[in-house]
Design a protein around this motif. Sequence first.
Motif, short mmCIF file in Angstrom:
data_model
loop_
_atom_site.label_atom_id
_atom_site.label_comp_id
_atom_site.label_asym_id
_atom_site.label_seq_id
_atom_site.Cartn_x
_atom_site.Cartn_y
_atom_site.Cartn_z
N ASP A 204 -50.16 -46.84 -21.45
CA ASP A 204 -49.81 -46.82 -20.03
C ASP A 204 -50.88 -47.59 -19.28
O ASP A 204 -52.02 -47.12 -19.17
CB ASP A 204 -49.70 -45.39 -19.53
CG ASP A 204 -48.48 -44.74 -20.12
OD1 ASP A 204 -47.37 -45.29 -19.94
OD2 ASP A 204 -48.63 -43.71 -20.81
N ARG A 235 -47.63 -51.27 -12.64
CA ARG A 235 -47.84 -50.33 -13.75
C ARG A 235 -46.73 -50.49 -14.78
O ARG A 235 -45.58 -50.68 -14.41
CB ARG A 235 -47.82 -48.89 -13.22
CG ARG A 235 -48.95 -48.64 -12.25
CD ARG A 235 -49.00 -47.20 -11.78
NE ARG A 235 -49.93 -47.11 -10.66
CZ ARG A 235 -51.25 -47.02 -10.77
NH1 ARG A 235 -51.80 -46.99 -11.97
NH2 ARG A 235 -52.02 -46.97 -9.70
N HIS A 237 -45.45 -49.50 -19.15
CA HIS A 237 -45.69 -48.85 -20.45
C HIS A 237 -45.50 -49.90 -21.53
O HIS A 237 -44.51 -50.64 -21.52
CB HIS A 237 -44.70 -47.70 -20.63
CG HIS A 237 -44.87 -47.02 -21.94
ND1 HIS A 237 -45.87 -46.11 -22.18
CD2 HIS A 237 -44.19 -47.15 -23.11
CE1 HIS A 237 -45.79 -45.69 -23.43
NE2 HIS A 237 -44.78 -46.31 -24.03
#
Length: 617
Positions: A204, A235, A237
């Motif tokens: 992450d 942001r 993943h």
Amino acid sequence: MCGIIGVTGRSDAVECILGGLKRLEYRGYDSAGVVTADANDLDVVKRAGKLENLVRALDDNPLASQVGIGHTRWATHGEPNDRNAHPHTDPSGRVAVVHNGILENYQELKASLGDVRFASDTDSEVAAHLAARELERMDEPDLLLAVRRVVAQLRGAYSICFVAVDDPDTIVVAKHEAPLIVAHADGVGYCASDVAALIDHTRDVAALLDGQIARITPDGVDVMDVDGTPVEPHRFHVDWDLDAAEKQGYDHFMLKEIHEQPQAVADTLLDRLNAPPDGGPARLHLDEMRIDEHELARIDKVFILACGTSLHAGMIGKLAIEHWAGIPVDVEVASEFRYRDPIVDPHTLVIAISQSGETIDTIAAASHGRDQRAPVIALCNVVGSTLAREADGVLYTHAGPEIAVASTKAFTTQIVGCLLIGLYLAQVRGRMYASETEDILTRLQQIPAAIEQTLLLDGEVRELAERYQDTNYTMFIGRHAGLPIAMEGALKLKEISYLHAEAFPAGEMKHGPIALIEPGSLVVALAPAGHVFGKMVSNIQEVRARGASVLAIGTDGSTADLKEHAHHVLTLPEPPNELAGSVLSVIPLQLFSYHIATLRGEDVDQPRNLAKTVTVE
Ligand code: F6R
């Protein structure tokens, strides 16, 4: 390209950094270093060469700290040696910095520091000096504030990371036009230039956007703009495996490098104009020019020497130099030049073009010229390479390491380099007003955005590749700047798909090659807007009349004729000038070869029988 990893809040910070640098090795580098911080001092260990050299040095001088930053350097300013390896500190050892990118105004910033001694030849070191000066001025030293003030002064491309004894748990980073990832997991703060370095610790992560600054501590990551206003990074993943992470999500290095071209060209164009201290007009400069301008002004003939793809870039160089500087130019295969008796004298300039700077034929051809007292300029991608070291003047292409064997971003940056050399020779010969040079350079800055736009053709190109993947013979035709691009298109297709492909000057078709055309042949015609466009349309009609399928590469606004005669037309955005248009026309051809080769299941990054650097004859 340089690599960065920073860690705060781990007792094994140094091992974690070395693990991260190992993960970044695929990017290519020529030196590596690490800094650790505590409240007493900063410890720096750095070595030229491979990571093993750094690991050995750390075995002799172990560092223990919870905070550190590591760096692998791909030289842009200054030789690849211990001194120029990152991290760099200010003279008092209060602040250390690592930096990816190019600080365009580093000379100006150095001058602003007055009489200060620099320990390296890099552009990056100045940032450590500036941050230390800011800290010195504060009653309560604050690294974040110091970095915000420094960043406000930087021009150019950077992902840059600072540590300081004043704030030893903290890493402060900033990003502009060079990637930087930040993350926080299990009480540890991280930063890296590339997710590959962090994938063992967290998936992450957040990518900083241009203009963002982050303070990273074991408690978390705060992201802000240069004024200190909190902002959101991007942001995400990471669900790629490590192999994909190294390729940043692309299936192959070649595709990644094709997509890196906007940045590579922007970096090659960066920092090219010097405003003289006496306030005169800005002048174009090459990176390491050791040839006197008066000597260059007397040049009456140029030989451009190179091999393969670099030779094709050289053919654009000929057009640029003859057009702007008015000097006759011969472009020659390096391996041929060295075995004949070319007429060379001190008024002949040799320009040797090589991505690697280690191609033996090009190095030997350049010295064949130098033996006859010709000055040599190297157009090279690798700082400190043999060709660059031996030349009298160097222009670096700043493409970053090219890993795929088939050259893509090195080629487009070489074309840009050739345009810069053409303008430079025009400048020293007084063939152009300074304002004209500046105007052309300003317009060249549009190329990266135009490449971005050209890359959007990828879907269309892939459909064409699906259709023509089994075509055994493809003919590429072009005129003027389109001819070297046709030759490069044919070379790319041969190299990675192993299909027969040839290129011809379109005007030569009727003198022989047109006999090869039969129903089902594929002809790729380079027909961008320009003074030979009409002639290309006639050549397209000729081959179509003999049954060929024609794929034409044209320019927005002038494709009506092409659409009438060619079976397929790929439309490029309008370039800043005709020669610079060649940077755009090659991109669909790179993508075409790439897709054909992958559809045929070939090993695109390491094609059979080929090596990336040809150090034998
Ligand atoms: C083709 C290719 C080669 C090189 C040639 C010269 O994709 O990469 O043709 O261009 O071997 O290499 P450098 O530029 O390193 O001298």
